[in-house]
Each structure stands twice: as structure tokens, then as C-alpha cells.
Design an enzyme around this catalytic site. Structure first.
Site, PDB file in Angstrom:
ATOM      1  N   LYS A 172      18.481   6.596   9.781  1.00  0.00           N
ATOM      2  CA  LYS A 172      18.106   7.646  10.742  1.00  0.00           C
ATOM      3  C   LYS A 172      16.687   8.163  10.475  1.00  0.00           C
ATOM      4  O   LYS A 172      15.882   8.371  11.388  1.00  0.00           O
ATOM      5  CB  LYS A 172      19.116   8.798  10.638  1.00  0.00           C
ATOM      6  CG  LYS A 172      18.795  10.013  11.461  1.00  0.00           C
ATOM      7  CD  LYS A 172      18.869   9.730  12.936  1.00  0.00           C
ATOM      8  CE  LYS A 172      18.385  10.916  13.751  1.00  0.00           C
ATOM      9  NZ  LYS A 172      18.307  10.625  15.161  1.00  0.00           N
ATOM     10  N   LYS A 217      11.633  18.621  10.806  1.00  0.00           N
ATOM     11  CA  LYS A 217      12.549  18.417   9.671  1.00  0.00           C
ATOM     12  C   LYS A 217      12.678  16.926   9.356  1.00  0.00           C
ATOM     13  O   LYS A 217      12.557  16.504   8.206  1.00  0.00           O
ATOM     14  CB  LYS A 217      13.922  19.005  10.012  1.00  0.00           C
ATOM     15  CG  LYS A 217      14.980  18.737   8.946  1.00  0.00           C
ATOM     16  CD  LYS A 217      16.376  19.047   9.430  1.00  0.00           C
ATOM     17  CE  LYS A 217      16.933  17.958  10.334  1.00  0.00           C
ATOM     18  NZ  LYS A 217      18.374  18.075  10.594  1.00  0.00           N
ATOM     19  N   THR A 240      21.483  15.108  10.883  1.00  0.00           N
ATOM     20  CA  THR A 240      20.417  14.374  10.192  1.00  0.00           C
ATOM     21  C   THR A 240      20.054  15.176   8.941  1.00  0.00           C
ATOM     22  O   THR A 240      19.567  16.303   9.063  1.00  0.00           O
ATOM     23  CB  THR A 240      19.171  14.240  11.089  1.00  0.00           C
ATOM     24  OG1 THR A 240      19.569  13.650  12.323  1.00  0.00           O
ATOM     25  CG2 THR A 240      18.114  13.385  10.421  1.00  0.00           C
TER      26      THR A 240
HETATM   27  P1  NAD Z   1      21.735  22.837  17.384  1.00  0.00           P
HETATM   28  O1  NAD Z   1      20.945  23.866  16.672  1.00  0.00           O
HETATM   29  O2  NAD Z   1      21.834  22.867  18.881  1.00  0.00           O
HETATM   30  O3  NAD Z   1      23.259  22.822  16.823  1.00  0.00           O
HETATM   31  C1  NAD Z   1      23.600  23.118  15.489  1.00  0.00           C
HETATM   32  C2  NAD Z   1      24.748  24.104  15.550  1.00  0.00           C
HETATM   33  O4  NAD Z   1      25.223  24.370  14.242  1.00  0.00           O
HETATM   34  C3  NAD Z   1      24.327  25.447  16.147  1.00  0.00           C
HETATM   35  O5  NAD Z   1      25.118  25.715  17.306  1.00  0.00           O
HETATM   36  C4  NAD Z   1      24.595  26.444  15.016  1.00  0.00           C
HETATM   37  O6  NAD Z   1      25.059  27.698  15.477  1.00  0.00           O
HETATM   38  C5  NAD Z   1      25.672  25.709  14.224  1.00  0.00           C
HETATM   39  N1  NAD Z   1      25.799  26.172  12.849  1.00  0.00           N
HETATM   40  C6  NAD Z   1      24.817  26.486  11.957  1.00  0.00           C
HETATM   41  N2  NAD Z   1      25.361  26.857  10.779  1.00  0.00           N
HETATM   42  C7  NAD Z   1      26.695  26.758  10.934  1.00  0.00           C
HETATM   43  C8  NAD Z   1      27.804  27.015  10.055  1.00  0.00           C
HETATM   44  N3  NAD Z   1      27.617  27.420   8.798  1.00  0.00           N
HETATM   45  N4  NAD Z   1      29.054  26.841  10.534  1.00  0.00           N
HETATM   46  C9  NAD Z   1      29.263  26.428  11.825  1.00  0.00           C
HETATM   47  N5  NAD Z   1      28.247  26.184  12.693  1.00  0.00           N
HETATM   48  C10 NAD Z   1      27.006  26.345  12.235  1.00  0.00           C
HETATM   49  O7  NAD Z   1      21.192  21.428  16.897  1.00  0.00           O
HETATM   50  P2  NAD Z   1      21.481  19.986  17.529  1.00  0.00           P
HETATM   51  O8  NAD Z   1      20.334  19.632  18.399  1.00  0.00           O
HETATM   52  O9  NAD Z   1      22.887  19.938  18.033  1.00  0.00           O
HETATM   53  O10 NAD Z   1      21.345  19.088  16.204  1.00  0.00           O
HETATM   54  C11 NAD Z   1      22.404  19.035  15.230  1.00  0.00           C
HETATM   55  C12 NAD Z   1      22.050  17.946  14.235  1.00  0.00           C
HETATM   56  O11 NAD Z   1      21.915  16.690  14.932  1.00  0.00           O
HETATM   57  C13 NAD Z   1      20.727  18.165  13.504  1.00  0.00           C
HETATM   58  O12 NAD Z   1      20.879  17.744  12.177  1.00  0.00           O
HETATM   59  C14 NAD Z   1      19.742  17.286  14.261  1.00  0.00           C
HETATM   60  O13 NAD Z   1      18.652  16.894  13.457  1.00  0.00           O
HETATM   61  C15 NAD Z   1      20.627  16.141  14.666  1.00  0.00           C
HETATM   62  N6  NAD Z   1      20.204  15.415  15.884  1.00  0.00           N
HETATM   63  C16 NAD Z   1      19.807  16.079  17.012  1.00  0.00           C
HETATM   64  C17 NAD Z   1      19.428  15.350  18.148  1.00  0.00           C
HETATM   65  C18 NAD Z   1      18.995  16.046  19.408  1.00  0.00           C
HETATM   66  O14 NAD Z   1      18.476  15.346  20.322  1.00  0.00           O
HETATM   67  N7  NAD Z   1      19.192  17.353  19.564  1.00  0.00           N
HETATM   68  C19 NAD Z   1      19.468  13.951  18.120  1.00  0.00           C
HETATM   69  C20 NAD Z   1      19.925  13.301  16.973  1.00  0.00           C
HETATM   70  C21 NAD Z   1      20.287  14.045  15.861  1.00  0.00           C
END
Ligand code: NAD
Length: 295
Positions: free
Chosen positions: A168, A243, A93
Site C-alpha cells: 500500500k 500521512k 493504511t
Molecule cells: P475518515 O477520517 O473518513 O474515517 C476514519 C474514521 O475513524 C472516522 O470516522 C473517525 O471518527 C473514526 N475513528 C477515529 N478514532 C476512532 C476510534 N478510536 N474508535 C472508533 N472510530 C474511530 O478516513 P477514511 O478516508 O475513511 O480513511 C480510513 C483509512 O483508510 C485511513 O487509514 C486511510 O489512509 C485509508 N484509506 C483511505 C482512502 C480514501 O480514499 N479515503 C483510500 C484508501 C485507504
């Protein structure tokens, strides 16, 4: 079957990569976190040592990362390492302007590209029942649809580049506002001798019914899979909701749209994250609201 690079193997990217693998694709994953890499390897994902290493030889690249800045930096690396006409998909997102900028980078290098953010949380990511809201040209959408179908149940082509992110941002403004409303109702119920279960039984089959109540119920008990039953371990972290509410407020002010409840939700999540909410599930806002003085 395709070879797919997945960058970002966190709460969402990890199970999404697992579903691509279950569908028979070869998945090359990378995350900066050693813990996420180990979890992915245990689930049968081929773990790469860098973005470039993951992207090498892939037919498609999927990113699932925390914010637009990180997506832009990973896409710059990935676009340069990818073979010609690779399909680039970002499911994070992020803000609409950053989404359009990374589309331009990919298209400029001759790749196909989609913004394809998701709804459905970690439950949907694990079950393969996510909703994808997709922005991009028809050729990219046609190429991406079979891959998205391995991770989701509903795939909506919203229009041109960036419109998936616009959808979104609007959707999550609804979720942030409704989670606060549901939490306030549970706090009010406690004060007047109505049990959480009774309120849930009534509201989940009445006009108060909503996703924040029936899937992410903020109090322990009624919904066994909700984060409230595991001490609010995310799930969907409070700072990610903050965010998203910041993104919708930025769009609201840039477009001159009045969103008073969206603005109030942003202020509430901002205070909650500052006062102990960081790293907790967003549904723990119920505790923060319960500690506020009565008005
Ligand atoms: P998260 O923090 O669990 O996962 C993000 C991952 O990205 C982490 O494991 C982090 O180590 C990795 N990362 C960061 N920088 C990086 C880089 N330069 N190279 C490689 N990996 C890197 O977050 P999440 O909950 O999985 O959310 C991910 C995205 O999905 C976000 O944008 C969030 O807003 C969106 N989202 C989350 C949910 C939810 O329920 N968790 C639902 C819909 C959308």
C-alpha cells in the site's frame, strides 16, 4: 452468513460496512463520531456503543481507522473482547511496524489476523470494487477472502504479516507523485491556452494515462465523480495522502532506498496541508501548485 464488527465508519469504512451488509452479513458498527454513527444507522448498520460492544459475538472484526496509534489502541480493546479464534482484519493504511505489532497482539490472544489495506478510494469502497493487498498467514487469508470479496474485486495475498501495508505504501507513493504530475500538466495547459477537457481527452488515451488523471482528475469537468466537482470535499483527504507519503519516506530512509520523487511529493503535500489543504481532497494540490511562483 457471518456477524462482522466494523470499527471506523468514515469515508471508507461506512460504505465498506454497507457492502458487507448487502452481501447478507450482520454488521455491528462503531465510530467515535456521532455523525458517522447516524449515517451508518440510516444505512441499516446496527450501531454499537463502544468497540467492545461492537466486537461482542462477532465472527470477524474489520478496522478502518486514521493511523497506526489508533489501530493499536482499538485492536487492544477488540482482541480482549473478541471470542476465541476471531478473524481480525485491519484495512487502514498504517506503517509496517505497527501492522506487525497488532498482528502479534492478535496472534498472542489466539486470533487469526490480516493487514488488508485497500486501493480504489471512496468510489471503489461504495461500488465494492476495492483492491485489497493482504498480509498474513495462509489460514487467516483463507478465512478472510470471502469477506474481502464482498467489498472488493481484486484480492492479492502479498505474503506474511505486514506485506499488505508495504504494498500500500509503495502504491500510494506512485499516486502522490502522479497527482502532482497531472496537476502540473493542467496548470501548464491553462497558461498556454489548452483547455482542461482537451488535455484530458488526449492524455487519458495517451501515455499520460493514470489513475490520478482518469479517476481523481484534479480539475472540474472531465470526470464527473471527481472531488474537483464538489469543491474538493474528500474523497481522500490531503492529510491522509501526507500521512502515506510520510510512511513511504520512513521506510525509504530505514531501508536506504533513494526515492527523490517520493521525497519531493512528501514536501509538496506537507506545505499544501499546512497552507489550507487540511480537510480538502488531495487533488486540490492543483490549486496549491498553481499559486507557486514560476521557477
Ligand atoms: P475518515 O477520517 O473518513 O474515517 C476514519 C474514521 O475513524 C472516522 O470516522 C473517525 O471518527 C473514526 N475513528 C477515529 N478514532 C476512532 C476510534 N478510536 N474508535 C472508533 N472510530 C474511530 O478516513 P477514511 O478516508 O475513511 O480513511 C480510513 C483509512 O483508510 C485511513 O487509514 C486511510 O489512509 C485509508 N484509506 C483511505 C482512502 C480514501 O480514499 N479515503 C483510500 C484508501 C485507504
Amino acid at each position: 452468513m457471518a456477524c462482522i464488527a466494523v470499527v471506523g465508519l468514515g469515508n471508507m469504512g461506512g460504505p465498506m460496512a454497507a457492502n458487507l451488509r448487502k452481501a447478507g452479513h450482520t454488521v455491528q458498527g462503531f465510530d467515535v463520531s456521532a455523525r458517522c454513527r447516524e449515517q451508518a444507522a440510516a444505512g441499516g448498520i446496527t450501531v454499537a456503543s463502544s468497540v467492545e460492544d461492537a466486537v461482542r459475538g462477532a465472527d470477524a472484526v474489520l478496522t478502518m481507522l486514521p493511523n497506526g496509534e489508533i489501530v493499536a489502541s482499538v485492536w487492544r480493546e477488540a482482541v480482549a473482547a473478541a471470542r476465541p479464534a476471531t478473524l481480525m482484519i485491519d484495512s487502514s493504511t498504517i506503517d509496517v511496524a505497527s501492522a506487525r505489532a497488532v498482528h502479534d497482539v492478535a496472534r498472542g490472544a489466539g486470533h487469526l489476523s490480516l493487514d488488508a489495506p485497500v486501493s480504489g478510494g471512496t468510489e471503489g469502497a461504495t461500488a465494492g470494487t476495492l483492491t485489497f493487498m493482504v498480509g498474513g498467514d495462509p489460514d487467516s487469508f483463507a478465512a478472510g477472502q470471502p469477506l474481502l470479496a464482498a467489498m472488493g474485486r481484486r484480492i492479492v495475498h502479498c505474503g506474511a504479516a505486514g506485506t499488505g501495508q508495504a504494498a500500500k505504501i509503495c502504491n500510494n507513493m506512485i499516486l502522490g507523485v502522479t497527482m502532482i504530475a497531472v496537476s502540473e500538466a493542467f496548470n501548464l495547459a491553462s497558461q498556454v491556452g489548452l483547455s482542461h477537457q482537451s488535455l484530458f481527452d488526449v492524455a487519458s488515451t495517451s501515455s499520460g494515462q493514470c489513475y490520478a488523471l482518469t479517476t481523481h482528475c484534479p480539475v472540474p469537468g472531465p470526470v464527473p465523480t471527481a472531488a474537483a466537482n464538489r469543491d474538493y470535499r474528500p474523497g481522500f483527504a490531503a492529510e491522509l495522502m501526507l500521512k502515506d507519503l510520510g510512511l513511504s519516506q520512513a521506510v525509504a530512509s530505514a531501508s536506504g532506498t533513494a526515492t527523490p520523487l517520493g521525497a519531493a511529493a512528501h514536501a509538496i503535500f506537507d506545505a499544501f496541508v499546512e497552507q489550507g489543504g487540511r480537510g480538502r481532497d488531495y487533488s486540490a494540490v492543483v490549486d496549491y501548485l498553481g499559486r507557486l511562483p514560476a521557477t
